[in-house]
Design a protein around this motif. Structure first.
Motif, PDB file in Angstrom:
ATOM      1  N   ASP A   1       0.848  -1.200   0.000  1.00  0.00           N
ATOM      2  CA  ASP A   1       0.000   0.000   0.000  1.00  0.00           C
ATOM      3  C   ASP A   1       0.881   1.246   0.000  1.00  0.00           C
ATOM      4  O   ASP A   1       2.118   1.148   0.085  1.00  0.00           O
ATOM      5  CB  ASP A   1      -1.025  -0.009   1.140  1.00  0.00           C
ATOM      6  CG  ASP A   1      -0.436   0.121   2.535  1.00  0.00           C
ATOM      7  OD1 ASP A   1       0.711   0.607   2.688  1.00  0.00           O
ATOM      8  OD2 ASP A   1      -1.132  -0.249   3.499  1.00  0.00           O
ATOM      9  N   HIS A   2       0.243   2.410  -0.111  1.00  0.00           N
ATOM     10  CA  HIS A   2       0.985   3.672  -0.235  1.00  0.00           C
ATOM     11  C   HIS A   2       1.693   4.098   1.041  1.00  0.00           C
ATOM     12  O   HIS A   2       2.525   5.003   1.012  1.00  0.00           O
ATOM     13  CB  HIS A   2       0.053   4.776  -0.748  1.00  0.00           C
ATOM     14  CG  HIS A   2      -0.403   4.533  -2.155  1.00  0.00           C
ATOM     15  ND1 HIS A   2       0.405   4.736  -3.240  1.00  0.00           N
ATOM     16  CD2 HIS A   2      -1.565   4.037  -2.649  1.00  0.00           C
ATOM     17  CE1 HIS A   2      -0.235   4.414  -4.350  1.00  0.00           C
ATOM     18  NE2 HIS A   2      -1.435   3.974  -4.012  1.00  0.00           N
ATOM     19  N   LEU A   3       1.395   3.442   2.144  1.00  0.00           N
ATOM     20  CA  LEU A   3       2.089   3.737   3.402  1.00  0.00           C
ATOM     21  C   LEU A   3       3.375   2.914   3.522  1.00  0.00           C
ATOM     22  O   LEU A   3       4.152   3.122   4.437  1.00  0.00           O
ATOM     23  CB  LEU A   3       1.178   3.461   4.596  1.00  0.00           C
ATOM     24  CG  LEU A   3      -0.066   4.338   4.696  1.00  0.00           C
ATOM     25  CD1 LEU A   3      -0.940   3.893   5.870  1.00  0.00           C
ATOM     26  CD2 LEU A   3       0.312   5.804   4.831  1.00  0.00           C
TER      27      LEU A   3
ATOM     28  N   TYR B   1       3.353  -0.537   3.632  1.00  0.00           N
ATOM     29  CA  TYR B   1       3.119  -1.864   4.203  1.00  0.00           C
ATOM     30  C   TYR B   1       3.036  -2.893   3.091  1.00  0.00           C
ATOM     31  O   TYR B   1       2.622  -2.588   1.979  1.00  0.00           O
ATOM     32  CB  TYR B   1       1.829  -1.882   5.028  1.00  0.00           C
ATOM     33  CG  TYR B   1       1.984  -1.183   6.362  1.00  0.00           C
ATOM     34  CD1 TYR B   1       2.712  -1.771   7.397  1.00  0.00           C
ATOM     35  CD2 TYR B   1       1.428   0.067   6.569  1.00  0.00           C
ATOM     36  CE1 TYR B   1       2.874  -1.130   8.609  1.00  0.00           C
ATOM     37  CE2 TYR B   1       1.589   0.716   7.793  1.00  0.00           C
ATOM     38  CZ  TYR B   1       2.304   0.116   8.799  1.00  0.00           C
ATOM     39  OH  TYR B   1       2.462   0.753   9.991  1.00  0.00           O
TER      40      TYR B   1
ATOM     41  N   GLU C   1      -5.229  -0.553   0.954  1.00  0.00           N
ATOM     42  CA  GLU C   1      -4.756  -0.752   2.323  1.00  0.00           C
ATOM     43  C   GLU C   1      -4.392  -2.207   2.551  1.00  0.00           C
ATOM     44  O   GLU C   1      -5.170  -3.106   2.242  1.00  0.00           O
ATOM     45  CB  GLU C   1      -5.846  -0.334   3.312  1.00  0.00           C
ATOM     46  CG  GLU C   1      -5.441  -0.454   4.746  1.00  0.00           C
ATOM     47  CD  GLU C   1      -6.545  -0.068   5.713  1.00  0.00           C
ATOM     48  OE1 GLU C   1      -6.235   0.102   6.894  1.00  0.00           O
ATOM     49  OE2 GLU C   1      -7.718   0.047   5.295  1.00  0.00           O
TER      50      GLU C   1
ATOM     51  N   VAL D   1       7.535  -1.766   7.764  1.00  0.00           N
ATOM     52  CA  VAL D   1       7.184  -0.766   6.755  1.00  0.00           C
ATOM     53  C   VAL D   1       8.358  -0.593   5.792  1.00  0.00           C
ATOM     54  O   VAL D   1       9.518  -0.545   6.206  1.00  0.00           O
ATOM     55  CB  VAL D   1       6.858   0.593   7.422  1.00  0.00           C
ATOM     56  CG1 VAL D   1       6.469   1.620   6.372  1.00  0.00           C
ATOM     57  CG2 VAL D   1       5.755   0.436   8.440  1.00  0.00           C
TER      58      VAL D   1
END
Length: 185
Positions: free
Chosen positions: A131-133, A135, A168, A177
């Motif tokens: 995802d963009h975070l 993860y 997500e 991460v």
């Protein structure tokens, strides 16, 4: 204790991604792999790195072999080897040093172990979803979640196909991460 809701969400996402993988043609797969390799080669973290932990791909992962073969031995490549519940890092010394191992038949090097974790500049991490975070969802064994904290000086880049970038990724406290995720745009 693991949250059953998160475990179920991870299981569902793994199943969804598996469906997308089955639909992908060899031509589309090859094209997306080449885009990822080019983006990695152009990334500042790659250009500045000397010691890189990569992976020899399974049939359903981004194929990094063109990258490894092009830049070896100019850059030192390490490949993971499954050793019980963890990954050991071993030097890549050419395709003839690789042997299929384990239940997945992953090609792993039979070379000396590399243990200077603080010397690794870059880690290229496979995954099932990102995802963009930053993860990632792996296959569920936690190998990379155990390894990545030891590589604290390295830039960690997840690589995947376009459909592997999701809104997500369900996460648990132990999930690591990544710094960057590269998927074809």
């Amino acid at each position: 204790m693991k949250s059953m809701a998160v475990v179920e969400k991870k299981r569902a996402l793994r199943k969804e991604i598996a469906g997308y993988k089955r639909l992908m043609t060899q031509e589309a797969k090859h094209a997306e792999c080449m885009i990822c390799v080019k983006e990695i080669e152009e990334a500042e973290a790659f250009l500045e790195s000397k010691i890189i932990l990569a992976y020899w791909p399974l049939y359903d992962e981004i194929d990094l072999r063109p990258l490894i073969l092009k830049w070896h031995p100019e850059k030192t490549f390490l490949l993971p080897q499954v050793a019980g519940e963890k990954l050991e890092l071993r030097y890549f010394k050419g395709e003839d040093s690789l042997v299929p191992q384990g239940k997945y038949g992953i090609m792993e090097p039979r070379t000396e172990i590399f243990t200077k974790y603080d010397k690794v500049d870059l880690v290229l991490v496979p995954g099932l979803a990102f995802d963009h975070l930053g993860y990632r969802l792996g296959r569920g064994a936690g190998y990379y979640d155990k390894l990545l904290p030891k590589l604290y000086k390295a830039v960690k880049i997840g690589v995947g196909f376009r459909f592997q970038m999701v809104k997500e990724v369900p996460v648990e406290p132990h999930d690591e991460v990544l710094d960057i995720v590269i998927v074809p745009k």
